[in-house]
Design an enzyme around this catalytic site. Structure first.
Site, short mmCIF file in Angstrom:
data_model
loop_
_atom_site.label_atom_id
_atom_site.label_comp_id
_atom_site.label_asym_id
_atom_site.label_seq_id
_atom_site.Cartn_x
_atom_site.Cartn_y
_atom_site.Cartn_z
N GLU A 183 11.16 -8.39 6.38
CA GLU A 183 11.98 -7.27 6.88
C GLU A 183 12.24 -7.39 8.39
OE1 GLU A 183 9.40 -6.96 4.80
OE2 GLU A 183 10.27 -6.10 3.00
N LYS B 171 5.33 -15.87 -15.19
CA LYS B 171 5.46 -14.42 -15.15
C LYS B 171 5.94 -13.93 -16.52
CE LYS B 171 7.06 -11.32 -11.50
NZ LYS B 171 7.66 -11.23 -10.16
N ARG C 45 8.34 -2.13 8.57
CA ARG C 45 8.08 -3.46 9.12
C ARG C 45 9.15 -3.87 10.15
NH1 ARG C 45 5.10 -6.96 5.29
NH2 ARG C 45 3.26 -5.70 4.88
C1 TPP Z 1 6.87 -5.59 2.69
C2 TPP Z 1 7.33 -5.56 1.25
N1 TPP Z 1 8.63 -5.85 0.98
C3 TPP Z 1 9.06 -5.81 -0.30
C4 TPP Z 1 8.20 -5.48 -1.31
C5 TPP Z 1 8.71 -5.35 -2.73
N2 TPP Z 1 8.05 -6.32 -3.62
C6 TPP Z 1 7.06 -5.95 -4.44
S1 TPP Z 1 6.46 -7.21 -5.33
C7 TPP Z 1 7.60 -8.27 -4.66
C8 TPP Z 1 7.65 -9.70 -5.10
C9 TPP Z 1 6.32 -10.29 -5.16
O1 TPP Z 1 6.42 -11.60 -5.59
P1 TPP Z 1 5.13 -12.49 -5.64
O2 TPP Z 1 4.27 -12.19 -4.45
O3 TPP Z 1 5.55 -13.90 -5.82
O4 TPP Z 1 4.34 -11.95 -6.89
P2 TPP Z 1 4.79 -11.94 -8.43
O5 TPP Z 1 5.34 -10.57 -8.70
O6 TPP Z 1 5.82 -13.00 -8.64
O7 TPP Z 1 3.54 -12.20 -9.16
C10 TPP Z 1 8.40 -7.63 -3.73
C11 TPP Z 1 9.49 -8.26 -2.98
C12 TPP Z 1 6.87 -5.17 -0.97
N3 TPP Z 1 5.98 -4.80 -1.89
N4 TPP Z 1 6.47 -5.23 0.31
#
Ligand code: TPP
Length: 629
Positions: free
Chosen positions: A364, A280, A392
């Site tokens: 959630e 990242k 959720r």
């Molecule tokens: C239901 C939900 N909860 C929380 C989030 C907030 N959120 C956005 S991106 C993310 C992390 C994503 O991590 P990953 O899927 O590993 O992708 P990366 O950003 O590391 O590429 C979170 C927790 C969300 N988008 N949807």
């Protein structure tokens, strides 16, 4: 802008490039992302991590026929750049501009929209099964980050994939980070594979191998990876038990390796999962040094990564500081977040009480049931979850928390319009989905100090409660040294009056106050009320004003339908009152991204709009200036 990048108008242009040109293009894309997002803000880190992966996907597959689904889709910027939106990237997340997520109406290459995590595998399976039923031949590829695998939906999909289709590709984009560090057994399992010495050796030789033979034997490479993984590591076992053939892990920045592997996977006649390791923030040192910050941020200095310092405390920080204070007096208090420790401020609480703070991943629903379980055993849990993601948690709030009258405190951060994240992230429905649930207490503070008082109140209640507060900073009201509980179901009368009662919920109080000023200046007697409670409503206050005023005006940062104004309307109806209620809130439609003030003006969440509706209702009241005239 780089010259190669300028020549890419669609994925077809990409398919003409050789690997060396693609490597150059990758660097041009990185530079473009850094420069562009330094002005617009956005999800820089995730997108810098998927440059090569996205190039490889669009080289091997052909959208829009083939379907590529991005989980959350905050990492779809490179996909946007390659699918005809390069010239609009400077408008990303801006009013009227392209969105920061995939959106079906934005491009035919965006086959599925997202913003909430965990949906890609289920939706991709839906597409694959629909394809199978109708005899289609396209490829369906779900790209999901490692944090998506902390989510129940993802595993519900995995439980179904092999049973329902023979052809679907899942790409696990593993960078070890959610927004904060990824958590739980799954993260541990993925991490073990990366840290393993045998894997590392294999990985290095795979690089040399693929470079030497130009990628012809990618299938062998993938199989060797599979064997290496099988003998020592767990993810392969996990996924294969579910019927997904596991390949990898492979270097997600090696374009030839990715391209050859995808070419091979395309020919597989069984569902497959490719484990790809990416970094990242790759290519931008400030993003590598500060992973959390660069997950998503506002404008920054493209040289140093610095952002403008914030002066005032945000609501999230006030929430966290208050929780630290309250937890000092009550050791039963525990805090739960669903993958958002820094977003909700709970990272501050965690520093003080590491053992009383739980990050459960993007889960959630689990977070709320987990909280219910803790409450049933005597703890006093607070669940800090953004309003939009608490959607959720709806069934657990009903079934596990409220039905059992358990004292869980739900803190709904980012309630109200979220601005540039757009409709997937606006928190405009929580009053509607919470206020119909029996036994819940639902509050909304007018300022930071009142948030602290409401938290104190919530912990003194014997049953469930929820507090909704907005994104960012408030009016800057300093918090008392110790928060004070407020009387349950009692509104705060800021100014009494007899012509109109103006009720400004939470963050909308400044608009309500301005309207009251304007009415007073025009000679009317305007009551100004801080309702504090959406539930239980202050029925005495409503009945008192119903007997005097010509109209109520309610302001809320929420959809009008089922919101606070509707609650007032229903209460009046039950009392048999005919006094009209002018409800100022969001209309019955999804609200686009934009600046909060502009959107409020566009949709009539303004003092002017309230005045226009109110004035005709006051003709029965003798206007003092007219009387004088
Ligand atoms: C239901 C939900 N909860 C929380 C989030 C907030 N959120 C956005 S991106 C993310 C992390 C994503 O991590 P990953 O899927 O590993 O992708 P990366 O950003 O590391 O590429 C979170 C927790 C969300 N988008 N949807």
């Amino acid at each position: 802008m780089g010259t190669l990048l300028e020549s890419i108008h669609s994925p077809a242009d990409l398919k003409r490039l050789d690997f060396a040109q693609m490597a150059t293009l990758a660097e041009e894309i990185r530079e473009f992302l850094i420069q562009t997002l330094s002005k617009t803000g956005g999800h820089l880190g995730p997108n810098l991590g998927v440059v090569e992966l996205t190039l490889a996907l669009h080289t091997v597959f052909t959208t829009p026929e083939d379907k590529i689904l991005f989980d959350v889709s905050h990492q779809s910027y490179v996909h946007k750049m390659l699918t005809g939106r390069l010239d609009r990237m400077d408008t990303i997340r801006q009013p009227g501009g392209i969105t920061g997520f995939t959106l079906r109406t934005e491009s035919e290459h965006d086959c599925f929209g997202a913003g909430h995590a965990g949906t890609a595998l289920s939706a991709a399976l839906g597409m694959a099964v629909s394809r199978d039923l109708s005899g289609g031949t396209e490829n369906v590829i779900a790209v999901a980050g490692d944090a998506a695998f902390t989510n129940g939906y993802t595993f519900e999909a995995i439980n179904n994939i092999a049973v329902q289709t023979k052809r679907m590709i899942v790409v696990l984009n593993d960078n070890e980070w959610a927004i904060d560090r990824n958590v739980g057994a799954i993260a541990h399992c993925f991490h073990r594979i990366v840290a393993n010495e045998r894997y590392k050796n294999f990985h290095d030789s795979a690089h040399r191998f693929i470079e030497r033979i130009g990628g012809k034997a990618a299938s062998q490479v993938a199989h060797r990876a599979e064997e290496a993984a099988k003998s020592i590591l767990w993810p392969s076992v996990l996924f294969e038990q579910f019927g997904l053939q596991y390949y990898g892990p492979i270097d997600g920045h090696n374009i030839p390796l990715l391209v050859e592997t995808f070419k091979f996977l395309k020919t597989e006649n069984r569902p497959v999962l490719l484990h790809v390791l990416t970094q990242k923030g790759r290519g931008f040192q400030p993003a590598l040094d500060r992973q959390k910050k660069f997950h998503g941020l506002g404008p920054f200095d493209p040289e140093t990564g610095e952002t403008k310092p914030r002066g005032q405390l945000t609501y999230s920080e006030v929430f966290a500081n208050t929780l630290v204070k309250l937890a000092a007096h009550d050791e039963r208090i525990v805090a739960i977040t669903a993958a958002m420790p820094s977003g909700t401020g709970l990272d501050i609480f965690r520093e003080h009480y590491p053992k009383r703070c739980f990050d459960v991943g993007i889960a959630e629903g689990h977070a709320v049931v987990f909280a219910a379980g803790m409450a049933a055993r005597g703890s006093r849990p607070v669940c800090a979850i953004y309003s939009t993601f608490m959607q959720r948690g709806f069934d657990p709030i009903v079934h596990d928390v409220c039905l059992q009258k358990l004292p869980v405190v739900l803190c709904l951060d980012r309630a109200g319009l979220s601005g540039d994240d757009g409709p997937t992230h606006h928190g405009l429905f929580d009053i509607m989905y919470l206020r119909g649930i029996p036994d819940i207490v639902l509050m909304s503070p007018k300022d930071e100090d009142e948030l602290a008082d409401m938290m104190k109140t919530a912990f003194e209640l014997p049953g469930p409660s929820a507090i909704r507060y907005p994104r960012g900073t408030g009016p800057g009201a300093p918090c008392k040294p110790e928060p004070q509980a407020i009387p349950l179901g009692k509104a705060e009368i800021l100014r009494d009056g007899s012509d109109v009662a103006i009720l400004g919920l939470g963050t909308m109080m400044p608009l309500a106050a301005e309207l009251a000023e304007r009415m007073e200046a025009d000679g009317y007697s305007a009551a100004l009320v801080n309702p504090r409670f959406v539930k239980p409503l202050d029925l005495d206050m409503i009945a008192r004003y119903a007997s005097r005023v010509a109209a109520f005006v309610t302001f809320e940062d929420h959809v009008k339908m089922g919101g606070f104004g509707s609650a007032v309307l229903e209460a009046l109806d039950e009392m048999g009152s005919q006094v009209p209620v002018i409800r100022i809130g969001w209309p019955d439609q999804f609200i686009e991204q934009g600046h909060v003030d502009d959107l409020r003006a566009k949709y009539g969440l303004t003092v002017e709009a309230a005045l226009a509706q109110l004035t005709p209702l006051l003709v029965s009241r003798q206007h003092p200036t007219l009387v004088a005239g």
